[in-house]
Structure formats: structure tokens, C-alpha cells
Design an enzyme around this catalytic site. Sequence first.
Site, mmCIF file in Angstrom:
data_model
loop_
_atom_site.group_PDB
_atom_site.id
_atom_site.type_symbol
_atom_site.label_atom_id
_atom_site.label_comp_id
_atom_site.label_asym_id
_atom_site.label_seq_id
_atom_site.Cartn_x
_atom_site.Cartn_y
_atom_site.Cartn_z
ATOM 1 N N ARG A 175 6.075 -8.604 -26.190
ATOM 2 C CA ARG A 175 5.902 -9.462 -25.004
ATOM 3 C C ARG A 175 4.513 -9.325 -24.361
ATOM 4 O O ARG A 175 4.373 -9.385 -23.144
ATOM 5 C CB ARG A 175 6.963 -9.138 -23.947
ATOM 6 C CG ARG A 175 8.366 -9.454 -24.356
ATOM 7 C CD ARG A 175 8.545 -10.941 -24.690
ATOM 8 N NE ARG A 175 9.958 -11.272 -24.797
ATOM 9 C CZ ARG A 175 10.660 -11.163 -25.914
ATOM 10 N NH1 ARG A 175 10.088 -10.745 -27.028
ATOM 11 N NH2 ARG A 175 11.941 -11.468 -25.924
ATOM 12 N N SER A 224 14.666 -13.681 -19.483
ATOM 13 C CA SER A 224 14.698 -12.260 -19.122
ATOM 14 C C SER A 224 13.731 -11.989 -17.973
ATOM 15 O O SER A 224 12.560 -12.374 -18.044
ATOM 16 C CB SER A 224 14.284 -11.394 -20.311
ATOM 17 O OG SER A 224 15.180 -11.571 -21.378
ATOM 18 N N GLU A 295 8.974 -9.031 -16.960
ATOM 19 C CA GLU A 295 8.559 -9.974 -18.002
ATOM 20 C C GLU A 295 8.165 -11.300 -17.349
ATOM 21 O O GLU A 295 7.191 -11.945 -17.724
ATOM 22 C CB GLU A 295 9.681 -10.217 -19.021
ATOM 23 C CG GLU A 295 9.209 -11.176 -20.091
ATOM 24 C CD GLU A 295 10.256 -11.625 -21.069
ATOM 25 O OE1 GLU A 295 10.604 -12.814 -21.029
ATOM 26 O OE2 GLU A 295 10.711 -10.786 -21.869
HETATM 27 N N1 EPU Z 1 23.940 -5.941 -22.332
HETATM 28 C C1 EPU Z 1 24.817 -5.454 -21.400
HETATM 29 N N2 EPU Z 1 24.989 -6.147 -20.234
HETATM 30 C C2 EPU Z 1 24.312 -7.284 -19.973
HETATM 31 C C3 EPU Z 1 23.403 -7.767 -20.905
HETATM 32 C C4 EPU Z 1 23.227 -7.080 -22.103
HETATM 33 O O1 EPU Z 1 25.441 -4.436 -21.618
HETATM 34 O O2 EPU Z 1 24.511 -7.860 -18.890
HETATM 35 C C5 EPU Z 1 23.767 -5.221 -23.606
HETATM 36 C C6 EPU Z 1 24.234 -6.078 -24.793
HETATM 37 O O3 EPU Z 1 25.612 -5.942 -24.991
HETATM 38 C C7 EPU Z 1 23.394 -5.523 -25.928
HETATM 39 C C8 EPU Z 1 22.089 -5.102 -25.245
HETATM 40 O O4 EPU Z 1 22.380 -5.005 -23.852
HETATM 41 O O5 EPU Z 1 23.995 -4.378 -26.453
HETATM 42 C C9 EPU Z 1 20.962 -6.092 -25.498
HETATM 43 O O6 EPU Z 1 21.310 -7.360 -24.969
HETATM 44 P P1 EPU Z 1 20.961 -8.733 -25.717
HETATM 45 O O7 EPU Z 1 21.424 -8.664 -27.141
HETATM 46 O O8 EPU Z 1 21.462 -9.848 -24.875
HETATM 47 O O9 EPU Z 1 19.403 -8.763 -25.818
HETATM 48 P P2 EPU Z 1 18.308 -8.423 -24.731
HETATM 49 O O10 EPU Z 1 17.614 -7.194 -25.194
HETATM 50 O O11 EPU Z 1 18.854 -8.449 -23.358
HETATM 51 C C10 EPU Z 1 16.328 -9.702 -25.887
HETATM 52 C C11 EPU Z 1 15.223 -10.549 -25.354
HETATM 53 C C12 EPU Z 1 15.665 -11.990 -25.216
HETATM 54 C C13 EPU Z 1 16.158 -12.505 -26.559
HETATM 55 C C14 EPU Z 1 17.282 -11.605 -27.048
HETATM 56 C C15 EPU Z 1 17.758 -11.970 -28.435
HETATM 57 C C16 EPU Z 1 13.834 -9.139 -23.929
HETATM 58 C C17 EPU Z 1 13.506 -8.722 -22.539
HETATM 59 N N3 EPU Z 1 14.811 -10.054 -24.050
HETATM 60 O O12 EPU Z 1 17.351 -9.691 -24.883
HETATM 61 O O13 EPU Z 1 14.524 -12.754 -24.833
HETATM 62 O O14 EPU Z 1 16.595 -13.841 -26.453
HETATM 63 O O15 EPU Z 1 16.824 -10.230 -27.109
HETATM 64 O O16 EPU Z 1 16.835 -11.577 -29.369
HETATM 65 O O17 EPU Z 1 13.208 -8.662 -24.874
HETATM 66 C C18 EPU Z 1 13.306 -13.625 -22.980
HETATM 67 O O18 EPU Z 1 12.346 -12.994 -23.417
HETATM 68 O O19 EPU Z 1 13.232 -14.313 -21.928
HETATM 69 C C19 EPU Z 1 14.557 -13.535 -23.690
HETATM 70 C C20 EPU Z 1 15.642 -14.152 -23.254
#
Ligand code: EPU
Length: 308
Positions: A175, A224, A295
Amino acid sequence: MIDSLKEKIIEKTNATVLANESMNNHTTYGIGGPAELFVLPSSKQDLIDTVRISRDYQEPITIIGSGSNLLISDNGIKGVVISIKHCLKEIRIDKEKVYVECGVILSKMVRESMKNNLKGLENLIGVPGTLGGALIMNAGAWGGEISENLETIEIFNEENKITLLSKKDIDFSYRSSSFAKESILLSATFKLKKSPKELIKDNFDLARSGRKNTQPLNYRSAGSVFKNPSSKHSAGMLIDQAGLKGFSVGDAEISNKHANFFVNNGSAKADDMLALIKKAKNAVKDKFNIDLELEVKLLGFDIKEISE
Ligand code: EPU
């Protein structure tokens, strides 16, 4: 000064120029006070001329795309805000090479590449925003990052010259990118791979359903809010475990579906969102001793407002 700049841009370009345009019309949050001067260039030449003239007037310049990663202050933005959403719209595909101008919406670029059986961008389906914004923040999703298949980037630099950079001139990391702050990104080329349709479609479907199942896509958000602090810790999980899902200030709410998405339920103010940001940051620091880094990009705020 700003009035004479306005007249000059109107005289020298075909851009649409608006004084005190409310930025809530130009952000996915639907939040933001007025831009002193808001300019919508209608072509690449208009854009370059607008930037050159504004630099001559020494007014601060803010470039925005589709406003999908921005929280803009209720007090608005001083100087000139230039939106690239009506210019820089061209896509050309020649065999495995894809040329895309930076005002193109990312999902459009993904779909055009897929129509040509080109693999490499499909994981980014549904990532909101323009290519320009995506390059600056090295947008990524479902294992793919925009910088992955990138070859060159055309910029308008701080010396008012158009220059072609190659990928190795820029450091891309999670990012983040090392583009000079003054650079205006114009276009980029990518080298993708011809692949079987089914393979591309599988990746695309995975990304699309993953997004739909885990993210509050029917609400106004900026994606995010925080970066993930490490591969072990996701910001969403930490905010969730701090018990903040559903926490709200005014019409701004920490989403019940994904805690790293903050949503505007109607008439949220930037101050309400900022209060949620501080609440989440403090709660995660208190409970896990982890510093979350934004972010989402903040524009128009005083340093004091942000840091207190
Ligand atoms: N989780 C929770 N509670 C929540 C949300 C998530 O426990 O309310 C847990 C999920 O169960 C999972 C982990 O946290 O085990 C990661 O969550 P998720 O798979 O939704 O991915 P993320 O790390 O939150 C990242 C990117 C997203 C991208 C997704 C899919 C960042 C900050 N975010 O989200 O990017 O779409 O992976 O690859 O890196 C963005 O940059 O705006 C964005 C949406």
C-alpha cells in the site's frame, strides 16, 4: 488570487472550473467541505495546462481520482483541486501490452484485459478508484497488486515535463509507492499473459465473491481505513476484537460486516469519521499495543486536529 487563477484556467483550457464546490459530491464517503477551486479538465492537455498555470500562481494543488480513498475535512481544501475523472480515459491493448490512462476506473481496466484473455489484473476486480490512485497506493486484493505486471509510468513532473519512468525507478511496497509528491501520473503500461479464459474467470470469481461476502459494498465507505499492521494481524480483526463493530458517532459507523470499513449511514461529517478513526486507533493501542497506520488519505485537516 484564486479568482484570477479561475479566470486564467477558463481562458486557457476547456476545463470545467467551479468555485467552492462541495467535495461530498466527489468522494465515495459522500463527505467533504468545499474546494476553493475545483477543476475538471476534459483532456490530458487541459490537465497539464491547469497544473502549469496553478503552479505559476503558486496555489496548492490536490489531484483526485474518484475520491474512493479520501476523507476530506468539513472545512474543505484550500487552493486547486483537480479531478482526473473526465480526462485520461484511454485504454489500448496490443497483444500482451496494455496501455491505460490514469483516469480509467480500475474495474474497467480489469474487464478490458479479460476480454482479451489477458491474465494478471483479475484479482483487482471491485477495487474502487482510478488507475492513478491505485498506482500511488499500490492497491491490492486477493493476492494481486497493481504494480505486479507494471512496465512503465508516464508522469508530468515537478519541472513541468512529461517523463517516462520504468517500474524499477519506483519502490513499491504494501500500500505504498515512492512517486515524488509533485508528480502527476498520466498513464501506465502493463505486460500481461495470454491465458485460458476459465483460469482468469476462476480468479475473478474468487475475488468478486470474497469481496461481496466480507465487505459492506452496499454502503458508502472508503474501503479499508487502516493498513494491516503485519501479515499476522489484520486491522479489521483487531478493531473487531476491541469490540468496536457497530460503534458509531453521528451517522458514521464501524461496519458490522467488516470492522476496517467505516460507513456513512447518511449525513456523517468528516469530524464524525475522524472521531471513529481515533477511537479505533486508541482501542487497538490499549488492547494490543499495536499502532494502526491509516490507509485512507486525509485531506484539508490541520495537523493539530489529526494528532490530538
Ligand atoms: N476479520 C475479523 N473481523 C472483521 C474483519 C476481518 O475478524 O471485522 C478477520 C477475517 O476473518 C480474516 C482477517 O481478519 O481472518 C482478514 O480479513 P479480510 O480477509 O477481510 O482481509 P483484510 O486484511 O481485512 C485486505 C485488504 C483489502 C482486500 C482484502 C482481500 C488491507 C488493509 N485490506 O483486507 O483491501 O480487499 O484483503 O484481499 O490490506 C482496501 O485496501 O481498501 C481493501 C479493501
